[in-house]
Design a protein around this motif. Structure first.
Motif, PDB file in Angstrom:
ATOM      1  N   THR A 109       0.829  -1.211   0.000  1.00 28.00           N
ATOM      2  CA  THR A 109       0.000   0.000   0.000  1.00 28.00           C
ATOM      3  C   THR A 109       0.859   1.255   0.000  1.00 28.00           C
ATOM      4  OG1 THR A 109      -0.232  -0.105   2.422  1.00 28.00           O
ATOM      5  CG2 THR A 109      -1.996  -1.105   1.091  1.00 28.00           C
ATOM      6  N   GLY A 110       1.997   1.208   0.703  1.00 27.04           N
ATOM      7  CA  GLY A 110       2.901   2.361   0.699  1.00 27.04           C
ATOM      8  C   GLY A 110       3.466   2.619  -0.682  1.00 27.04           C
ATOM      9  N   ALA A 111       3.836   1.546  -1.372  1.00 23.79           N
ATOM     10  CA  ALA A 111       4.340   1.700  -2.740  1.00 23.79           C
ATOM     11  C   ALA A 111       3.241   2.251  -3.644  1.00 23.79           C
ATOM     12  CB  ALA A 111       4.847   0.355  -3.264  1.00 23.79           C
ATOM     13  N   ALA A 112       2.022   1.729  -3.504  1.00 23.32           N
ATOM     14  CA  ALA A 112       0.907   2.210  -4.325  1.00 23.32           C
ATOM     15  C   ALA A 112       0.641   3.686  -4.068  1.00 23.32           C
ATOM     16  CB  ALA A 112      -0.350   1.382  -4.055  1.00 23.32           C
ATOM     17  N   LEU A 118       5.637  -2.199  -7.597  1.00 24.25           N
ATOM     18  CA  LEU A 118       6.222  -3.262  -6.788  1.00 24.25           C
ATOM     19  C   LEU A 118       6.265  -4.527  -7.642  1.00 24.25           C
ATOM     20  CD1 LEU A 118       7.156  -3.959  -3.879  1.00 24.25           C
ATOM     21  CD2 LEU A 118       4.787  -4.552  -3.382  1.00 24.25           C
ATOM     22  N   ASN A 119       7.442  -5.074  -7.829  1.00 18.30           N
ATOM     23  CA  ASN A 119       7.611  -6.283  -8.644  1.00 18.30           C
ATOM     24  C   ASN A 119       7.587  -7.548  -7.792  1.00 18.30           C
ATOM     25  OD1 ASN A 119       8.041  -4.749 -11.093  1.00 18.30           O
ATOM     26  ND2 ASN A 119      10.024  -4.211 -10.214  1.00 18.30           N
ATOM     27  N   ILE A 167       9.929  -0.098   3.628  1.00 15.36           N
ATOM     28  CA  ILE A 167       9.977  -1.105   4.698  1.00 15.36           C
ATOM     29  C   ILE A 167       9.837  -0.436   6.066  1.00 15.36           C
ATOM     30  CG2 ILE A 167      11.428  -2.842   5.832  1.00 15.36           C
ATOM     31  CD1 ILE A 167      12.631  -3.416   3.007  1.00 15.36           C
ATOM     32  N   ALA A 168      10.543   0.667   6.268  1.00 12.00           N
ATOM     33  CA  ALA A 168      10.481   1.376   7.552  1.00 12.00           C
ATOM     34  C   ALA A 168       9.070   1.896   7.832  1.00 12.00           C
ATOM     35  CB  ALA A 168      11.489   2.524   7.576  1.00 12.00           C
ATOM     36  N   SER A 169       8.442   2.478   6.822  1.00  9.34           N
ATOM     37  CA  SER A 169       7.093   3.013   6.996  1.00  9.34           C
ATOM     38  C   SER A 169       6.090   1.892   7.244  1.00  9.34           C
ATOM     39  CB  SER A 169       6.692   3.819   5.757  1.00  9.34           C
ATOM     40  OG  SER A 169       5.387   4.318   5.903  1.00  9.34           O
ATOM     41  N   ALA A 170       6.219   0.793   6.486  1.00 11.08           N
ATOM     42  CA  ALA A 170       5.310  -0.339   6.664  1.00 11.08           C
ATOM     43  C   ALA A 170       5.435  -0.917   8.062  1.00 11.08           C
ATOM     44  CB  ALA A 170       5.596  -1.413   5.615  1.00 11.08           C
TER      45      ALA A 170
END
Length: 193
Positions: A109-112, A118-119, A167-170
């Motif tokens: 969701t952060g990448a979106a 995201l691959n 990763i840190a935010s997630a």
């Protein structure tokens, strides 16, 4: 146990990494404007099977101001490797799965939200436990994990700093990470007849 097949990630209109971004941002706006809608309750019903095995059923939940149902009922069996009969993973392994899947969802969701494609996102999560505490052999030994390590391998259309930030935010916003690292009030009792 319910086995669910997952389609390969294909981009659908209005989605990034399979995340409906307009719906996600709309939900955030609704929860910002009305805190009552953000109050969710999740539950699982558990039944003893045999020995140390039990099965949990997950179907009903509450959120967005109303009772809800998952698309299907999910069942998960659990057992213990030395005292059980192999009906499923240990409860502790489900905790590891919960942590990894919660952070992984946050990465997606952060990448979106950032428009990053995201691959792949895979992880290995490991927890160390001294079972002398659980078995009552040594009262000074902790009953839960003494430590958990999560290692991610993320391939995204982003540089290393952006991936580290994902990763840190997630992790920062992971409900399961919070439950494991901060105190959570848990009350155990009997169901009233």
């Amino acid at each position: 146990m319910t086995t669910t097949t997952h389609p390969t990630t294909t981009e659908r209109p209005g989605e990034t990494n399979g995340v409906p971004t307009a719906k996600m941002f709309g939900a955030i706006a609704k929860f910002t404007d009305n805190a009552e809608l953000a109050q969710f309750r999740f539950s699982a019903k558990n039944s003893w099977v045999d020995g140390t095995a039990s099965t949990s059923t997950i179907h009903e939940w509450y959120g967005i101001g109303a009772d809800q149902l998952h698309v299907q009922e999910f069942q998960f069996s659990s057992d213990h490797p030395t005292l059980g009969h192999g009906y499923g993973p240990t409860p502790q392994e489900y905790v590891l799965h919960a942590l990894a899947s919660c952070i992984t969802a946050g990465i997606a969701t952060g990448a979106a939200a950032r428009g990053i494609k995201l691959n792949r996102a895979t992880s290995t999560v490991t927890g160390n436990i001294d079972v002398r505490g659980v078995l009552g052999v040594d009262q000074d030994v902790r009953k839960g994990f003494s430590g958990i390590e999560v290692s991610f391998d993320v391939d995204a259309d982003a540089d290393e700093d952006q991936i580290d930030a994902l990763i840190a935010s997630a992790t920062k916003y992971s409900a399961v990470f919070d439950m494991l690292t901060g105190p959570t009030q848990v009350t155990v009792g009997r169901t009233e007849a």
